[in-house]
Design an enzyme around this catalytic site. Structure first.
Site, PDB file in Angstrom:
ATOM      1  N   GLY A 339      -0.801  -5.569 -23.836  1.00  0.00           N
ATOM      2  CA  GLY A 339       0.581  -5.978 -23.614  1.00  0.00           C
ATOM      3  C   GLY A 339       1.054  -6.977 -24.651  1.00  0.00           C
ATOM      4  N   SER A 340       1.841  -7.953 -24.205  1.00  0.00           N
ATOM      5  CA  SER A 340       2.526  -8.858 -25.133  1.00  0.00           C
ATOM      6  C   SER A 340       1.599  -9.783 -25.902  1.00  0.00           C
ATOM      7  CB  SER A 340       3.556  -9.693 -24.380  1.00  0.00           C
ATOM      8  OG  SER A 340       4.579  -8.854 -23.858  1.00  0.00           O
ATOM      9  N   THR A 341       0.347  -9.953 -25.469  1.00  0.00           N
ATOM     10  CA  THR A 341      -0.576 -10.791 -26.229  1.00  0.00           C
ATOM     11  C   THR A 341      -0.882 -10.184 -27.600  1.00  0.00           C
ATOM     12  OG1 THR A 341      -2.424  -9.718 -25.088  1.00  0.00           O
ATOM     13  CG2 THR A 341      -1.690 -11.857 -24.235  1.00  0.00           C
TER      14      THR A 341
END
Length: 627
Positions: A339-341
């Site tokens: 995801g956004s990491t």
């Protein structure tokens, strides 16, 4: 010559060659003397009267001599056969009878953490048997004596004594101190057999990293498995002489054959930090009723892992009671969509490739159409005109899609391969798996693939590989090899074996990585940043939250199932440490990366600051602390 014998009939032999007068005188003289001595019935023979007797004697002598010669020849032939012809074979048989093959037991090398705290060691234990037929006291009395020592019920012990007359197993791994108590009872019929068992004094604290050994003393997980050659001391079978009664002859044993070296396997893990990470993780997993969670702390300068823990876990001292799925360290063996990491990595790629500049402005309307698909922000709102740093701060999916659309798909795919996609991290832990990405043709020809990859979906990596990639942002752009083994050391601290780590690869420039870190810092410092829960006063921390959907085995994504995560880098002005926290399937409406994982990273970083003595990033405000 006259021969007088004291047989039943006395006989005199006379030589025929003697003169008559001589014979008469000799006979007369002899008879007179022998009569005086009491001899009677004397018979006289001349030489001519006994020729047959002399021939018999010669024959007998010849036969005896012949037998002696033949016997000597027989002995000589047999000796030649034994010594020359059959000599090598007989020597081999004798050696086999005189020698015994033994394989001495040598304890497995201990495992220590970076501060020399014992993590795994071989301890002597005892198998305890009883033989009721040898009891000189009543079964009840012996049971009552053993019960408090073994912490067992006396009646249960007495019932066991009734099962058979000998060889009843009472305990398999009796600790040495308990065994001594049993010995001190001085009761007949008790049998203690010494052996060694692997003991993990920290219990479940290092289970994911250290693993365990089975009953055959073979590593089954962790470094016990991957570092088997370093942990297992040489124990080749030796040939030693023994006496006729079977006792070994130590004078003929090889010098030092029972010597156990002082080498110990030292890890990079810090038990103090490991404990802090375990405590923070466990609390959040329980608070949000999550399926599982994990924390990894890495020194980005050299790739050493300072902490690696997960929940739930198991106690390697009692591995037979654990769920076998826990034996696999999922931070290196399980894939997930980050995801956004992953967004900061994509920003670094775009900046390095020259597709965008740090001060570029992009418009985020809240949604973007890619082919037949519509991509929206997690907050379902647009942020208007924002720069690259704000895209990271607000975790804008639309902004990330627009950044990656400025990259040629084939060039983007090449960059993903360059940073390690499709490969596994070469860590010194077992069962690591390779990250997965669509094949090049599908990736290039399908616009949705680069678009979803831009915000961390549509591909899968291990948590450890994400830490490795963020390590490149922390160390000036180098892709280091994560590792948990520091080396093999003796008791004086001298290294005898060190990991052969590949040279780090430079993938980003230091200028680009520092820009990305400063963008990530706003995620923590800004009041609207998604990672403000990780903020620590006076310390500059770069971070990124992640709340990703979980892929379904049947395709698509699972409903109401997500993975929350937060990755932090400290300190921004001299970046070194990467901390990743992941919580899988937390429950509740407020379960996001910033609310679930970021608080874990904060607690771990606070412990890290204390242990590593990291100085504050900014001068202490003199106004603080007043009042």
């Amino acid at each position: 010559m006259i021969l007088i014998t004291r047989s039943r009939k006395n006989v005199i032999f006379m030589r025929k060659s003697s003169t008559k007068a001589t014979k008469i005188n000799l006979i007369a003289k002899t008879l007179i003397e022998k009569q005086r001595s009491g001899l009677r019935n004397i018979r006289i023979f001349f030489d001519s009267d006994v020729p047959e007797l002399t021939a018999n004697m010669k024959t007998r002598l010849f036969l005896v001599w012949g037998l002696l010669v033949l016997s000597g020849l027989g002995l000589a032939v047999n000796l030649y056969n034994l010594q020359i012809i059959r000599g090598p074979e007989l020597r081999r048989k004798a050696r086999n009878q005189q020698m015994v093959g033994i394989r001495p037991f040598i304890p497995r090398r201990p495992v220590l953490d970076r501060n020399l705290q014992i993590v795994a060691v071989d301890n002597p234990v005892y198998a305890f048997y009883v033989h009721p037929k040898l009891f000189t006291k009543s079964k009840r009395y012996i049971a009552q004596c053993l019960a408090p020592v073994l912490n067992q019920d006396a009646r249960d012990l007495e019932r066991k004594f009734l099962k058979k007359r000998s060889g009843i197993l009472i305990a398999t791994n009796l600790p040495e101190e308990i065994a001594h108590q049993v010995m001190n009872l001085r009761l007949n019929g008790l049998d203690l057999t010494k052996k060694y068992a692997r003991f993990y004094p920290q219990q479940d604290l290092f289970a994911e990293v250290v693993g365990f050994v089975n009953l055959d003393r073979r590593g089954q997980a962790g470094v016990e498995y991957s570092q088997e050659k370093l942990l297992e001391r040489s124990s080749e079978t030796l040939r030693i002489s023994r006496k006729g009664n079977g006792l070994l002859m130590p004078d003929h044993a090889p010098q030092g054959f029972l010597h156990a070296d002082s080498l110990r396997l030292q890890l990079t893990i810090d038990s103090r930090l490991q404990r802090s990470a375990r405590s923070a993780l466990t609390a959040q997993v329980k608070k949000f009723n999550a399926k599982r969670g994990a924390v990894i702390v890495m020194d980005a300068w050299d790739g050493s892992i300072l902490a690696m823990t997960s929940h739930p876990t198991y106690n390697p001292n009692e591995y037979s009671k654990a769920d076998i799925s826990l034996f696999r360290n999922w931070t290196v063996a399980d894939l997930y969509e980050p995801g956004s990491t992953f967004k900061p990595i994509n920003v670094a790629i775009a900046l390095e490739a020259g597709a965008v500049q740090a001060d570029d402005i992009l418009n985020d309307s809240g949604a973007i159409r890619v082919g037949k698909h519509t991509i929206r922000n997690a907050a379902h709102k647009g942020y208007g005109n924002i720069n690259i740093g704000e895209i990271i701060k607000y975790s804008s999916n639309v902004g990330m899609v627009k950044i990656i659309q400025k990259l040629d798909p084939s060039n983007y795919f090449a960059w993903l391969e360059r940073i390690g996609f499709g490969q596994k991290v070469e860590i010194d832990l077992p069962f690591a798996v390779a990250s997965q990405l669509k094949n090049k043709e599908e990736f290039i020809n399908s616009p949705i693939e680069p678009a979803t990859t831009s915000f961390g979906q549509g591909f899968s990596i291990t948590p450890l590989q994400l830490v490795q990639m963020h390590g490149a942002l922390a160390n000036g752009g180098k892709l280091v090899i994560p590792h948990v083994v520091r080396g093999l050391f003796d008791s004086r601290g001298q290294m005898h074996d060190a990991p052969n780590l590949p040279k780090p690869r430079q993938i980003f420039s230091p200028v680009i990585t520092q820009k990305v870190l400063e963008m990530m810092e706003t995620v923590v410092t800004d009041i609207n940043g998604t990672g403000k829960a990780a903020k620590i006063p006076r310390y500059r921390i770069a971070g990124k939250t992640g709340t990703a959907q979980k892929a379904s085995k049947s395709g698509g994504y699972q409903r109401n199932a997500k993975v929350t995560s937060f990755v932090g880098i400290i300190p921004v002005e001299l970046p070194r440490y990467v901390v990743l926290a992941i919580v899988d399937e937390p429950k509740g409406k407020n379960a996001y990366g910033g609310t679930v994982a970021a608080p874990i990273v904060k607690l771990v970083m606070e412990a890290l600051i204390s242990l590593e003595k990291i100085p504050p990033s900014q001068p202490v405000n003199q106004e603080e602390g007043k009042g």
